[in-house]
Scaffold this active site. Structure first.
Site, mmCIF file in Angstrom:
data_model
loop_
_atom_site.group_PDB
_atom_site.id
_atom_site.type_symbol
_atom_site.label_atom_id
_atom_site.label_comp_id
_atom_site.label_asym_id
_atom_site.label_seq_id
_atom_site.Cartn_x
_atom_site.Cartn_y
_atom_site.Cartn_z
ATOM 1 N N GLY A 103 0.877 -1.353 0.125
ATOM 2 C CA GLY A 103 0.165 -0.231 0.021
ATOM 3 C C GLY A 103 0.815 1.144 0.080
ATOM 4 O O GLY A 103 0.424 2.234 -0.509
ATOM 5 N N THR B 153 -2.610 -2.805 12.350
ATOM 6 C CA THR B 153 -1.382 -2.994 11.622
ATOM 7 C C THR B 153 -0.464 -2.351 12.102
ATOM 8 O O THR B 153 0.655 -2.898 12.504
ATOM 9 C CB THR B 153 -1.731 -2.764 10.113
ATOM 10 O OG1 THR B 153 -3.129 -3.346 9.449
ATOM 11 C CG2 THR B 153 -0.700 -3.313 9.206
ATOM 12 N N ARG C 173 -4.466 0.198 -7.396
ATOM 13 C CA ARG C 173 -3.359 1.040 -6.738
ATOM 14 C C ARG C 173 -2.515 2.025 -7.429
ATOM 15 O O ARG C 173 -2.147 2.848 -7.037
ATOM 16 C CB ARG C 173 -2.254 -0.085 -6.295
ATOM 17 C CG ARG C 173 -2.700 -1.133 -5.331
ATOM 18 C CD ARG C 173 -1.477 -2.024 -4.731
ATOM 19 N NE ARG C 173 -2.011 -3.034 -4.003
ATOM 20 C CZ ARG C 173 -2.210 -3.323 -2.743
ATOM 21 N NH1 ARG C 173 -2.036 -2.020 -2.073
ATOM 22 N NH2 ARG C 173 -2.534 -4.320 -2.148
ATOM 23 N N ASP D 253 -6.345 2.628 10.078
ATOM 24 C CA ASP D 253 -7.813 2.575 10.039
ATOM 25 C C ASP D 253 -8.018 2.027 11.608
ATOM 26 O O ASP D 253 -8.016 3.212 12.379
ATOM 27 C CB ASP D 253 -8.087 1.466 9.244
ATOM 28 C CG ASP D 253 -9.406 1.213 8.896
ATOM 29 O OD1 ASP D 253 -10.522 2.016 9.524
ATOM 30 O OD2 ASP D 253 -9.979 0.535 8.398
ATOM 31 N N GLU E 83 3.293 4.137 6.236
ATOM 32 C CA GLU E 83 2.333 3.325 6.112
ATOM 33 C C GLU E 83 1.238 3.993 5.134
ATOM 34 O O GLU E 83 1.390 5.330 4.808
ATOM 35 C CB GLU E 83 1.344 3.315 7.526
ATOM 36 C CG GLU E 83 2.041 2.349 8.291
ATOM 37 C CD GLU E 83 0.968 1.092 8.297
ATOM 38 O OE1 GLU E 83 0.568 0.446 7.282
ATOM 39 O OE2 GLU E 83 1.067 0.608 9.443
ATOM 40 N N ASP E 84 0.464 3.332 4.523
ATOM 41 C CA ASP E 84 -0.548 4.067 3.389
ATOM 42 C C ASP E 84 -1.703 4.669 4.172
ATOM 43 O O ASP E 84 -1.967 5.857 4.211
ATOM 44 C CB ASP E 84 -1.098 3.118 2.493
ATOM 45 C CG ASP E 84 -1.689 2.004 3.002
ATOM 46 O OD1 ASP E 84 -1.222 1.535 4.341
ATOM 47 O OD2 ASP E 84 -2.273 1.095 2.235
HETATM 48 P P1 IMP Z 1 -5.669 -1.209 10.050
HETATM 49 O O1 IMP Z 1 -4.913 -2.452 10.932
HETATM 50 O O2 IMP Z 1 -7.240 -1.434 10.612
HETATM 51 O O3 IMP Z 1 -5.378 0.172 10.606
HETATM 52 O O4 IMP Z 1 -5.755 -1.312 8.691
HETATM 53 C C1 IMP Z 1 -4.734 -0.920 7.817
HETATM 54 C C2 IMP Z 1 -4.673 -1.512 6.535
HETATM 55 O O5 IMP Z 1 -5.965 -1.850 5.976
HETATM 56 C C3 IMP Z 1 -4.187 -0.748 5.489
HETATM 57 O O6 IMP Z 1 -2.706 -0.973 5.427
HETATM 58 C C4 IMP Z 1 -4.755 -1.087 4.109
HETATM 59 O O7 IMP Z 1 -4.276 -1.972 3.741
HETATM 60 C C5 IMP Z 1 -6.213 -1.474 4.557
HETATM 61 N N1 IMP Z 1 -7.286 -0.399 4.355
HETATM 62 C C6 IMP Z 1 -7.895 0.203 5.519
HETATM 63 N N2 IMP Z 1 -8.691 1.018 5.044
HETATM 64 C C7 IMP Z 1 -8.529 1.165 3.914
HETATM 65 C C8 IMP Z 1 -9.306 1.847 2.529
HETATM 66 O O8 IMP Z 1 -10.029 2.811 2.983
HETATM 67 N N3 IMP Z 1 -8.766 1.796 1.422
HETATM 68 C C9 IMP Z 1 -7.837 0.662 1.000
HETATM 69 N N4 IMP Z 1 -7.258 -0.227 2.300
HETATM 70 C C10 IMP Z 1 -7.656 0.274 3.257
HETATM 71 MG MG MG Z 2 -4.654 -3.609 1.448
#
Ligand code: IMP
Ligand code: MG
Length: 179
Positions: A43, A106, A164, A102, A98-99
């Site tokens: 990402g 992660t 992407r 959320d 990080e991208d």
């Molecule tokens: P977390 O562990 O919930 O913070 O999620 C992080 C990962 O979820 C990111 O690195 C993305 O791969 C994916 N992700 C969360 N929200 C989005 C979104 O709106 N678009 C695309 N990928 C997302």
């Molecule tokens: Mg992803």
């Protein structure tokens, strides 16, 4: 490309301007340090490449690849490190790129994994942050844009591994039900 995405929520111009600012700040904050910029693939690849070129101090580049379980636009919170760093980060000043953060699961998982390698310092930079969705108290030191709780694609971010390469950030038109 199929037209399942809408208009940009962050345009290429806005992206460029914000990344320039982040690069300036990181340049100031890491001047004189033994600096390693660690990108989280896949990402972060687009953001990483643009950010790295706005940082004007000597640094090393390195990458991790992670895979999160679950598909579509749901985050399962379960993360697997697919590839490891290639360099030893012990005693180095590390910035994790990080991208999107959320739930934060992660970022928290990666932070803990890298912390074990005893870097001198460890901080996190993300292009995007969905504050409302956070379930962890992981500290994010640099945030490009705070965005609402919508599923976004482009500029490195995928929907089922596609989109992407979209050069801007868009909201998916087809919103899935989210937990
Ligand atoms: P977390 O562990 O919930 O913070 O999620 C992080 C990962 O979820 C990111 O690195 C993305 O791969 C994916 N992700 C969360 N929200 C989005 C979104 O709106 N678009 C695309 N990928 C997302
Ligand atoms: Mg992803």
């Amino acid at each position: 490309m199929e037209r399942i995405f809408g208009r940009p929520i962050v345009t290429q111009e806005q992206m460029r301007a914000r990344i320039r600012e982040l690069g300036k700040q990181i340049t100031i904050d890491y001047a004189g340090k033994d600096f390693v910029l660690v990108g989280v693939l896949k990402g972060a690849y687009a953001f990483y490449a643009d950010l790295a070129r706005q940082i004007r101090i000597p640094m090393r580049v390195d990458f991790l690849m992670v895979k999160s379980y679950g598909s579509g636009s749901k985050t399962s919170g379960k993360v697997k490190m697919v590839t490891e760093l290639t360099e030893d980060i012990k005693g180095k000043d590390v910035l994790l790129v990080e991208d999107i953060v959320d739930s934060g699961l992660t970022a928290q998982y990666l932070f803990k994994a890298l912390e074990k390698k005893k870097p001198q310092s460890l901080k996190v930079c993300t292009l995007l942050s969905k504050q409302d969705r956070r379930v962890t108290d992981v500290t994010i030191d640099y945030v490009g844009f705070k965005i609402p709780n919508k599923y976004v694609i482009g500029y490195g971010l995928d929907y089922q591994q596609k989109y992407r390469n979209l050069p801007y950030l868009a909201v998916l038109d087809v919103e899935e039900d989210r937990a």
